[in-house]
Design a protein around this motif. Sequence first.
Motif, short mmCIF file in Angstrom:
data_model
loop_
_atom_site.label_atom_id
_atom_site.label_comp_id
_atom_site.label_asym_id
_atom_site.label_seq_id
_atom_site.Cartn_x
_atom_site.Cartn_y
_atom_site.Cartn_z
N TRP A 90 0.82 -1.21 0.00
CA TRP A 90 0.00 0.00 0.00
C TRP A 90 0.86 1.26 0.00
CZ3 TRP A 90 -2.56 -2.94 4.49
CH2 TRP A 90 -3.45 -3.89 3.99
N ASP A 92 1.65 3.37 -2.32
CA ASP A 92 1.14 4.53 -3.04
C ASP A 92 -0.02 5.22 -2.34
OD1 ASP A 92 3.01 3.85 -4.90
OD2 ASP A 92 1.60 2.91 -6.30
N MET A 93 -0.62 4.56 -1.35
CA MET A 93 -1.75 5.17 -0.65
C MET A 93 -1.31 6.24 0.34
SD MET A 93 -4.25 1.93 0.14
CE MET A 93 -5.44 3.05 0.90
N GLY A 95 -0.91 5.98 3.39
CA GLY A 95 -1.75 5.89 4.57
C GLY A 95 -0.99 5.40 5.78
N ASP A 98 0.93 -0.40 5.99
CA ASP A 98 1.57 -0.94 4.81
C ASP A 98 1.99 -2.39 5.08
OD1 ASP A 98 2.43 -0.99 2.21
OD2 ASP A 98 3.73 0.76 2.39
N THR A 218 -7.81 -3.79 0.34
CA THR A 218 -7.19 -2.48 0.48
C THR A 218 -7.96 -1.68 1.53
OG1 THR A 218 -6.56 -2.53 -1.85
CG2 THR A 218 -6.47 -0.39 -0.73
N LYS A 220 -9.49 1.42 3.80
CA LYS A 220 -10.01 2.74 3.48
C LYS A 220 -8.94 3.80 3.78
CE LYS A 220 -14.81 1.48 4.49
NZ LYS A 220 -16.01 1.76 5.33
N PRO A 221 -8.96 4.91 3.06
CA PRO A 221 -7.95 5.95 3.30
C PRO A 221 -7.94 6.40 4.76
CG PRO A 221 -9.15 6.40 1.27
CD PRO A 221 -9.85 5.25 1.93
#
Length: 551
Positions: A90, A92-93, A95, A98, A218, A220-221
């Motif tokens: 994750w 690129d998110m 957040g 990871d 994936t 949530k943001p």
Amino acid sequence: MDRRSVLKSAIALAAWYGVPSAPLFAAAKASSGIADGKSQAFSFDWLKQYAGSLAAKPYQSTVEKLPPTLANLTPQQYNAIGYDPAHSLWHDMKGPLDIQFFHVGMAFNQPVRMYSIDPETQQAKEIHFRPELFDYSKADVDVSQLEGQGDLGFAGFRVFKAPSLTQRDIVSFLGASYFRAVDDTYQYGLSARGVAVNTYTDGKREEFPAFTRFWFETPKPGSTTFTAYALLDSPSLAGAYRFIIHCEETRVVMEIDNHLYPRETIAQLGISPMTSMFSCGTQQRDMCLTFHPQIHDSDRLSMWRGNGEWVCRPLNNPPRLQFNTFDDDSPKGFGLLQTDHDFESYEDIVGNYHARPSLWVEPKGNWGKGEIQMLEIPTTGETMDNVVAFWKPAKPVKPGETFSYGYKLYWSALPPVQSDLARVRKTFTGIGGFPEGWAPGEHYPKVWAQRIAVDFVGGELKHFYDDGIPVHAQLDVPDGKVEQVEILWVEEVNAFRIQFDWYPTSDSTDPINMRLTLNADGKTVSETWLYQYFPPAPEDRKYPAHPNEAS
């Protein structure tokens, strides 16, 4: 024991002890995009159906022969294989969570397939192994041997949480169905497993089912919660798992739903198994062979029984293998706890036993009749897990049936619940047969005795002491003779200390199951202390020689 050789060739892995991961590559790519497989529909219902259909077929092992450069790695070399954070799942998110993946190698030779689920389409794409995901610059790996090997898969995965997205992991799944998590100390301790099979049964070899595939939703943001699904497989059964993992500020909480499909009759099925280490503690100081006062990942098995009774069973490093069962009906909770978090109790700057978490199981729904079972294995060190505990259902486990269980796992310093009654603080053992404050000598009988003391804290004990309400000890010791029972108030810790001397009446060294509760005002006011004491051999039942008697 087979358990000592299953994963312990790699028990020193830094990944299990929170050592930083490899540094960023000098030329890290801006985007991960590591899920490069074809899109396939996925749902938990599909996974359950697939596991059920898999169990209806003969087991096929997926263990692979690794190239020598991977198969012959030492734990230090294996741990030197880094993972490129720019290729984390994750990345690129940007957040708070990871995921990175473990390389296959050493005893980790059963590939685990990884998939990423698109939250909008519920389509899953496989994440294929490729050398460019890893950094071999600090590892003694001949990368040329990896060419032409195809997709080697991964050994497991670990989870990172901001602000330490590349430095210290908080959840780790590695080897068979083993996994761990930490609390806010970032210190790993005991392990959990997906399931246990024939841990201690006559004529049956212990089996270690493995998670062979994982699917990751994936998050949530901005969320610190994510969901992972797993396929479990072994010669005896297949299984479908859902993990909803909450990476909270001071603990990790896992909501687990599993559905198990036996291939064959299983004599001993262990639900929510946990594995820990107890080398020595306050009740077995003679087993502390180093200078450390105590050495253990956990100090007790705690049980909240279906009838509401709370039980404390101090752990042992027994002189010989011990297997104990505790009948119950719909348990409310159980776990292996580390209750002493004072550095001075361990004086250990490598193991950091004062920082290790407890693990508490909270069943969901009615589990029915069964047993909490515990195996304790003798050990002379601290590198081998020697305590296993789990729930064994009373219902026979046969092919064609489905066994479904839901539960929560709390990885935290202490359980999320505790009894309103007085609780066991510590158990102590030492030489007895003389008044407290003195020592055995020429003025006292030369009859050997073991002194045992139990501290109870909390509940209404301080109220009873302040108001002069008598507290009584209900002590049951089925063998030997008990004398000098004392109930003492320990001002420094606001505890009642129950101490007594145990005198042998035979040469037997069979374990003795002792039971103790406190009563006051006509009611039980404490949890139940259950202790398994091992009398020494007759030739060891003696006091040190008095100086005046030395020859």
